[in-house]
Design an enzyme around this catalytic site. Structure first.
Site, PDB file in Angstrom:
ATOM      1  N   GLY A 205      21.672  31.091 -39.333  1.00 41.59           N
ATOM      2  CA  GLY A 205      21.190  31.617 -38.012  1.00 41.59           C
ATOM      3  C   GLY A 205      21.314  30.467 -37.031  1.00 41.59           C
ATOM      4  O   GLY A 205      21.925  29.474 -37.140  1.00 41.59           O
ATOM      5  N   ASN A 206      20.793  30.792 -35.869  1.00 43.63           N
ATOM      6  CA  ASN A 206      20.453  29.667 -34.654  1.00 43.63           C
ATOM      7  C   ASN A 206      19.481  29.837 -33.974  1.00 43.63           C
ATOM      8  O   ASN A 206      18.585  30.536 -34.345  1.00 43.63           O
ATOM      9  CB  ASN A 206      21.796  29.836 -33.580  1.00 43.63           C
ATOM     10  CG  ASN A 206      21.802  31.317 -33.060  1.00 43.63           C
ATOM     11  OD1 ASN A 206      21.054  31.576 -32.386  1.00 43.63           O
ATOM     12  ND2 ASN A 206      22.845  32.096 -33.579  1.00 43.63           N
ATOM     13  N   ARG A 207      19.143  28.882 -32.957  1.00 43.64           N
ATOM     14  CA  ARG A 207      17.799  28.691 -32.472  1.00 43.64           C
ATOM     15  C   ARG A 207      17.608  29.666 -31.088  1.00 43.64           C
ATOM     16  O   ARG A 207      16.576  29.467 -30.345  1.00 43.64           O
ATOM     17  CB  ARG A 207      17.648  27.478 -32.090  1.00 43.64           C
ATOM     18  CG  ARG A 207      17.484  26.283 -32.868  1.00 43.64           C
ATOM     19  CD  ARG A 207      17.023  24.667 -32.568  1.00 43.64           C
ATOM     20  NE  ARG A 207      16.859  23.933 -33.736  1.00 43.64           N
ATOM     21  CZ  ARG A 207      17.971  23.170 -34.431  1.00 43.64           C
ATOM     22  NH1 ARG A 207      18.990  23.325 -33.809  1.00 43.64           N
ATOM     23  NH2 ARG A 207      17.598  22.383 -35.407  1.00 43.64           N
ATOM     24  N   SER A 208      18.656  30.599 -30.833  1.00 49.39           N
ATOM     25  CA  SER A 208      18.334  31.280 -29.575  1.00 49.39           C
ATOM     26  C   SER A 208      17.021  32.123 -29.808  1.00 49.39           C
ATOM     27  O   SER A 208      16.912  32.954 -30.611  1.00 49.39           O
ATOM     28  CB  SER A 208      19.547  32.324 -29.498  1.00 49.39           C
ATOM     29  OG  SER A 208      19.515  33.159 -28.409  1.00 49.39           O
ATOM     30  N   ALA A 272      23.776  35.131 -29.161  1.00 45.65           N
ATOM     31  CA  ALA A 272      24.121  34.022 -29.772  1.00 45.65           C
ATOM     32  C   ALA A 272      24.748  34.292 -31.400  1.00 45.65           C
ATOM     33  O   ALA A 272      23.975  34.247 -32.116  1.00 45.65           O
ATOM     34  CB  ALA A 272      23.343  32.751 -29.830  1.00 45.65           C
TER      35      ALA A 272
END
Length: 405
Positions: A205-208, A272
């Site tokens: 995943g990502n930090r959005s 994102a």
């Protein structure tokens, strides 16, 4: 200080209006509560008076020498009806004035926000939908109800949105006045970050956080748009006045966005999505090997949703893409602008302590027409408003060209 009229109708959600009243008064606004007779069966007059610090107006005949049925509406700078019942929406749509609240609605010349609350069948009834369409056509704002638990064991669309969301929405409407420059437009906004499963426990995943996407959805709704917000793994309060679609993976985001974009005037890709996903997903938790060497994870490329939307873009449809970069941001963004066939691309540099999860953003807008606008560091709500200023300018230019053609 803004003079607010808070109309309260006779529904079980009337108790939630107490929290809405508190939010207005504690932020310095003057509030005159106008409950219907049915509302007083749920929450009594002393409660409204104590929370507002003002006498409660309930009858056309009270203080008749002050002509309250005219004076209250004329003095209002913002009217919020929460909860708004099916009965009240019907009376407002047909100009019926049989109590103080409906008289106030007819005399008010300020923005009016209705926050409906009722059972799903009542909301979806053709008569209610026709009344809502009539009110919206006249410039009133009717918030879409939330989906959730209703009276008793019922669950569905018809729940009053969270009071904090109504409060924030109403203030944004007040700031814009009666300038609903996205009225009759369908705006799709994506938000958050997708997650690609590795096994039943882990994911890529990502930090959005979704904060910028949610700000964009709030801005479009306050400007009168019908908003579809497609949220990927977001832990934020549901914004009022939007249709919320929750997704998890990039493929789920792609499917929901492509479907919603079919009827959209504007698509804003603030989410994102993960560029890659595991080629195979383990059915059981991946264990460490005996020597501690991790097993290799083979990745495959996810579809480019913005590029797909750009290739399928209808004449007149506006596509806004985002470019979150760690270096050489403008150079990479210009290449993406062309590749995705976007009309605008929002550029920002991301990294530890930058953008993701923050309340402020520093962006530059690049247009397909060569325009460049550096917005500087601003709260994300202000960034959202300025992005839609540019979107509206392009929509207006298209309308002007169509009229000349």
């Amino acid at each position: 200080m803004t003079e607010v009229v808070l109309g309260v109708c006779g529904g079980i959600a009337a108790y939630k209006a107490c929290e809405l009243l508190r939010l207005f008064t504690e932020s310095g606004h003057g509030v005159r509560v106008v409950p219907t007779a049915s509302a007083l069966k749920f929450v009594g007059e002393p409660t409204w008076a104590a929370l507002s610090g003002r006498p409660v107006a309930t009858e056309v005949w009270d203080d008749a020498h002050e002509v309250p049925h005219v004076r209250i509406g004329r003095a209002a700078e913002l009217v919020v009806v929460a909860p708004a019942t099916a009965d009240l929406l019907a009376k407002a749509a047909h100009g019926i004035a049989d109590d103080l609240l409906t008289n106030t609605l007819l005399t008010a010349t300020c923005p009016i926000v209705y926050a409906p609350a009722m059972h799903t069948e009542m909301w979806e009834n053709p008569a209610t939908q026709a009344n809502v369409a009539t009110l919206r056509a006249r410039g009133a704002i009717v918030i879409e109800p939330a989906v959730g638990r209703l009276t008793g064991k019922d669950t569905g669309k018809g729940r009053l949105p969270d009071p904090a969301a109504i409060f924030e929405y109403a203030l944004r409407v007040h700031r814009r006045g009666l300038d609903f420059d996205l009225a009759d437009r369908h705006v799709v906004v994506t938000a958050g970050g997708t997650r690609e499963p590795l096994d039943p426990v882990r994911f890529l995943g990502n930090r959005s956080s979704g904060k910028q996407g949610y700000a964009l959805a709030r801005s479009a709704a306050a400007r009168g748009a019908r908003v579809t917000l497609i949220a990927a793994n977001v832990s934020l309060p549901d914004p009022a006045g939007v249709e919320l679609v929750r997704v998890g993976t990039t493929e789920e985001l792609r499917k929901a966005t492509v479907e919603a974009a079919g009827s959209a005037d504007v698509v804003v890709m603030a989410a994102a999505p993960a560029d890659f996903r595991p080629e195979a997903v383990a059915t059981q938790k991946i264990k460490k090997t005996e020597d501690g060497t991790p097993a290799p994870i083979v990745l495959t490329t996810n579809p480019d949703i913005a590029a797909e939307l750009g290739a399928a873009k209808r004449p007149g449809q506006i596509l806004v893409a985002f470019a979150a970069e760690t270096h050489d941001a403008l150079e990479h963004a210009r290449a993406k602008l062309v590749k995705k066939r976007a009309d605008l691309i929002v550029v920002n540099e991301v990294g530890p302590g930058l953008v993701f999860g923050q309340d402020r953003n520093t962006v530059t807008l690049l247009g397909a027409d060569g325009a460049t606008a550096a917005l500087g560091e601003l709260p994300k709500d202000d960034v959202a408003d300025m992005i839609f200023d540019h979107v509206v300018a392009r929509l207006d230019a298209q309308d002007s060209d169509a009229r000349r053609g």
